[in-house]
Write a protein that holds these residues in place. Structure first.
Motif, PDB file in Angstrom:
ATOM      1  N   LEU A  74       7.066 -18.252   3.257  1.00 43.70           N
ATOM      2  CA  LEU A  74       7.546 -18.316   4.640  1.00 43.70           C
ATOM      3  C   LEU A  74       7.126 -19.619   5.311  1.00 43.70           C
ATOM      4  CD1 LEU A  74       6.915 -14.631   5.781  1.00 43.70           C
ATOM      5  CD2 LEU A  74       9.118 -15.691   5.228  1.00 43.70           C
ATOM      6  N   GLY A 132       6.241  -6.006   7.122  1.00 42.20           N
ATOM      7  CA  GLY A 132       7.267  -6.543   7.998  1.00 42.20           C
ATOM      8  C   GLY A 132       7.766  -5.476   8.954  1.00 42.20           C
ATOM      9  N   LEU A 147       8.239  -5.773   3.255  1.00 38.59           N
ATOM     10  CA  LEU A 147       8.785  -6.607   4.322  1.00 38.59           C
ATOM     11  C   LEU A 147       9.958  -5.977   5.058  1.00 38.59           C
ATOM     12  CD1 LEU A 147       8.676 -10.100   2.587  1.00 38.59           C
ATOM     13  CD2 LEU A 147       7.085  -9.178   4.275  1.00 38.59           C
ATOM     14  N   LEU A 173       9.686 -13.425  10.571  1.00 39.31           N
ATOM     15  CA  LEU A 173      10.360 -12.930   9.370  1.00 39.31           C
ATOM     16  C   LEU A 173      11.801 -12.594   9.715  1.00 39.31           C
ATOM     17  CD1 LEU A 173      10.253 -11.903   6.416  1.00 39.31           C
ATOM     18  CD2 LEU A 173       9.495  -9.689   7.326  1.00 39.31           C
TER      19      LEU A 173
END
Length: 255
Positions: free
Chosen positions: A234, A37, A7, A96
């Motif tokens: 998330l 990510g 990420l 994110l």
């Protein structure tokens, strides 16, 4: 233990990274990463992209080389109140949001001030995950951060770049080891991040993996083990953001 998610990666848009999202995705695919990510720095970092970069992330494909892409940001904490360098308008639309401290963006203070800044950023409903607390740039109460992480269910990163021999950060290894032990003690959620600034580091977790084995962090604490686990987390975070009035105090207006 399989680690299928990375990420925390950067592209040329960050100004001090050297690969494109296409190159990063190809490298991720070759390493077996399924979810990637794209978290370039927020605008207070010198050389970082302007806000319209984040406004235009929707043009990216959802998938490259079989790897799902999560467009996001590594937002910078900019003061002792834990405020971020991304206006609320942009935080709302990103998929994110990683948050961390960086010397060129944050003035630095006492151990208590730095710890409070980090924790206040953790309390921001738009923060998804906290990154590299083990970097030695700022003194912090790492045990307190690990405790709050578990209380808030906000993942804290074990940053492979902080541990890597190609980017030694002095006291970083000692700090990361202490942080990992506290995270094992309080059993809060953990992410492993490559913090890749070049494609060949994407999905590279070898030093972080060694550390979690050494310090007793359990596999059930680690989100990176499946894309589904990360995406479920998330999704839960976004459901908790329904009361935007409570989030307004975290907005920082940038001219």
């Amino acid at each position: 233990m399989e680690l299928l998610v990375d990420l925390h990666t950067h592209t040329t848009a960050s100004g001090h990274a050297y690969s494109t999202i296409t190159e990063n995705a190809l490298a991720a695919s070759r390493r077996g990463i399924k979810l990637l990510g794209m978290t370039d720095h927020g605008p207070s970092m010198p050389g970082a992209p302007p806000l319209y970069h984040f406004d235009n992330l929707s043009v990216l494909p959802e998938e490259l080389y079989g790897v799902r892409i999560l467009p996001g940001v590594e937002a910078n904490i900019i003061n002792f109140e834990g405020e971020l360098d991304m206006p609320l308008t942009y935080l709302r639309q990103l998929k994110l949001i990683l948050v961390g401290l960086h010397p060129v963006c944050y003035p630095g203070g006492t151990c208590e001030e730095n710890t409070q800044a980090y924790i206040k950023a953790m309390e921001n409903p738009y923060t998804d995950m906290m990154v590299h607390p083990g970097r030695p740039d700022f003194s912090m109460d790492l045990e307190r951060i690990a405790y709050v992480s578990a209380e808030l269910n906000i993942p804290v990163e074990i940053n492979n770049s902080s541990l890597s021999t190609i980017r030694e950060k002095g006291k970083a290894k000692e700090n990361c080891r202490s942080m990992a032990r506290y995270m094992a003690k309080y059993h809060g959620p953990v992410i492993l991040g490559s913090d890749a600034h070049f494609w060949d580091r994407v999905g590279e977790f070898s030093e972080a993996r060694e550390l979690i084995l050494e310090t007793g962090i359990s596999e059930d604490q680690i989100l990176n083990t499946s894309p589904e686990r990360v995406l479920d987390y998330l999704s839960t975070r976004r459901k908790r953001r329904s009361d935007l009035n409570t989030a307004s105090k975290y907005q920082l207006s940038i001219a």
